[in-house]
Design an enzyme around this catalytic site. Structure first.
Site, PDB file in Angstrom:
ATOM      1  N   LYS A  14     -18.439  32.942 -33.947  1.00  0.00           N
ATOM      2  CA  LYS A  14     -19.277  33.495 -32.872  1.00  0.00           C
ATOM      3  C   LYS A  14     -18.774  34.869 -32.399  1.00  0.00           C
ATOM      4  O   LYS A  14     -19.531  35.825 -32.348  1.00  0.00           O
ATOM      5  CB  LYS A  14     -19.318  32.535 -31.672  1.00  0.00           C
ATOM      6  N   ARG A  89     -22.428  25.411 -22.954  1.00  0.00           N
ATOM      7  CA  ARG A  89     -21.733  24.394 -23.749  1.00  0.00           C
ATOM      8  C   ARG A  89     -22.136  22.992 -23.340  1.00  0.00           C
ATOM      9  O   ARG A  89     -21.719  22.028 -23.975  1.00  0.00           O
ATOM     10  CB  ARG A  89     -20.220  24.540 -23.569  1.00  0.00           C
ATOM     11  N   ARG A 123      -5.986  32.280 -37.534  1.00  0.00           N
ATOM     12  CA  ARG A 123      -6.602  33.330 -36.717  1.00  0.00           C
ATOM     13  C   ARG A 123      -5.561  34.069 -35.890  1.00  0.00           C
ATOM     14  O   ARG A 123      -4.610  33.486 -35.396  1.00  0.00           O
ATOM     15  CB  ARG A 123      -7.634  32.682 -35.799  1.00  0.00           C
ATOM     16  N   ARG A 156      -3.818  32.277 -30.547  1.00  0.00           N
ATOM     17  CA  ARG A 156      -4.293  31.630 -29.328  1.00  0.00           C
ATOM     18  C   ARG A 156      -3.577  30.308 -29.114  1.00  0.00           C
ATOM     19  O   ARG A 156      -3.348  29.562 -30.055  1.00  0.00           O
ATOM     20  CB  ARG A 156      -5.798  31.376 -29.436  1.00  0.00           C
ATOM     21  N   ARG A 167     -11.150  20.322 -29.651  1.00  0.00           N
ATOM     22  CA  ARG A 167     -12.265  21.264 -29.424  1.00  0.00           C
ATOM     23  C   ARG A 167     -13.465  20.901 -30.285  1.00  0.00           C
ATOM     24  O   ARG A 167     -14.607  20.997 -29.839  1.00  0.00           O
ATOM     25  CB  ARG A 167     -11.800  22.696 -29.701  1.00  0.00           C
TER      26      ARG A 167
END
Ligand code: ADP
Ligand code: ZN
Length: 218
Positions: A14, A89, A123, A156, A167
């Site tokens: 996203k 969400r 990431r 992160r 998640r």
């Protein structure tokens, strides 16, 4: 002027695509996750509260989230559209949004689970400008430094295997039902599928733009 929601599982890309669509569509991007990470850096009671949820992979309560959304929308210059990344969400968040803004289309990212897991665990994010990298397939020139601004890259705190699992679970339970919700409302969808780890972001971005053009939204 176009108002869009970019929708997909954690790690579906996203933020990566929204940041590239921003200039092409002349819109602002509102990424609630980015805003929460900024708040977490601050040693305030609110920042600490947000951190408690994010680091467990849980949703930040609606009251905080809605306030963040309203403040961000209020900053958008008149006549300019937006892409929402990470909001809504929950159905409750979608209902709150209904009262504030009209959504022209949903960009739905379809990505298999194995790609999501590969991506999230490798990431890296720039501490300074928020640019998103991946040590496997969207490599910075130097593993520690941002190509764009020279800022330091970090991982992160919620990109750990246990939190990633949580998640994805939260996404499937609380967020996925929103697809049905918006379909039932008749909001048009632009779907973009990613089936390979090495597909460059630009390929997906072009696919999304094509879909938006078909709807006369780009
Ligand atoms: P991802 O989609 O990769 O999980 P985000 O950066 O969008 O990452 O979100 C990170 C975290 O921020 C979420 O796991 C959640 O804790 C919090 N968050 C972001 N957006 C919302 C939202 N709309 N409602 C509640 N919590 C949110
Ligand atoms: Zn940077």
């Amino acid at each position: 002027m176009v108002n869009l929601i970019i929708f997909g599982a954690p790690g579906s890309g996203k933020g990566t695509y929204a940041s590239r669509l921003k200039d092409r569509l002349n819109v602002e991007v509102i990424a609630t996750g980015d805003i929460f990470r900024e708040m977490m850096k601050e040693e305030t009671p609110l920042g600490r509260k947000v951190k408690g949820y994010v680091e467990k992979g849980l949703l930040v309560p609606d009251a905080i989230t809605l306030e963040v959304l309203k403040q961000s929308l209020a900053k958008i210059p008149r006549g300019k559209g937006f892409i929402l990344d990470g909001y809504p969400r929950t159905i409750e968040q979608a209902e709150a949004l209904n009262g504030i803004a009209k959504i022209d289309a949903i960009i739905h990212l379809i990505v298999p689970d194995w790609i999501i897991i590969e991506r999230l665990s490798s990431r890296r994010i720039c501490k300074n400008c928020g640019a998103i990298y991946n040590l496997l397939y969207l490599k910075p020139k130097n593993d520690m430094v941002c190509d764009k601004c020279g800022g330091q890259l970090y991982q992160r705190s919620d990109d750990t295997p246990e939190v990633i699992k949580k998640r994805i679970e939260v996404y499937e339970k609380q967020t996925q039902p929103l697809l049905q919700y918006y379909m039932a409302k008749g909001v048009p969808f632009v779907e973009a599928k990613c089936e390979k780890l090495e597909t460059p972001p630009e390929t997906i971005v072009e696919e999304i733009l094509k879909g938006l053009k078909r709807l006369n939204l780009a």
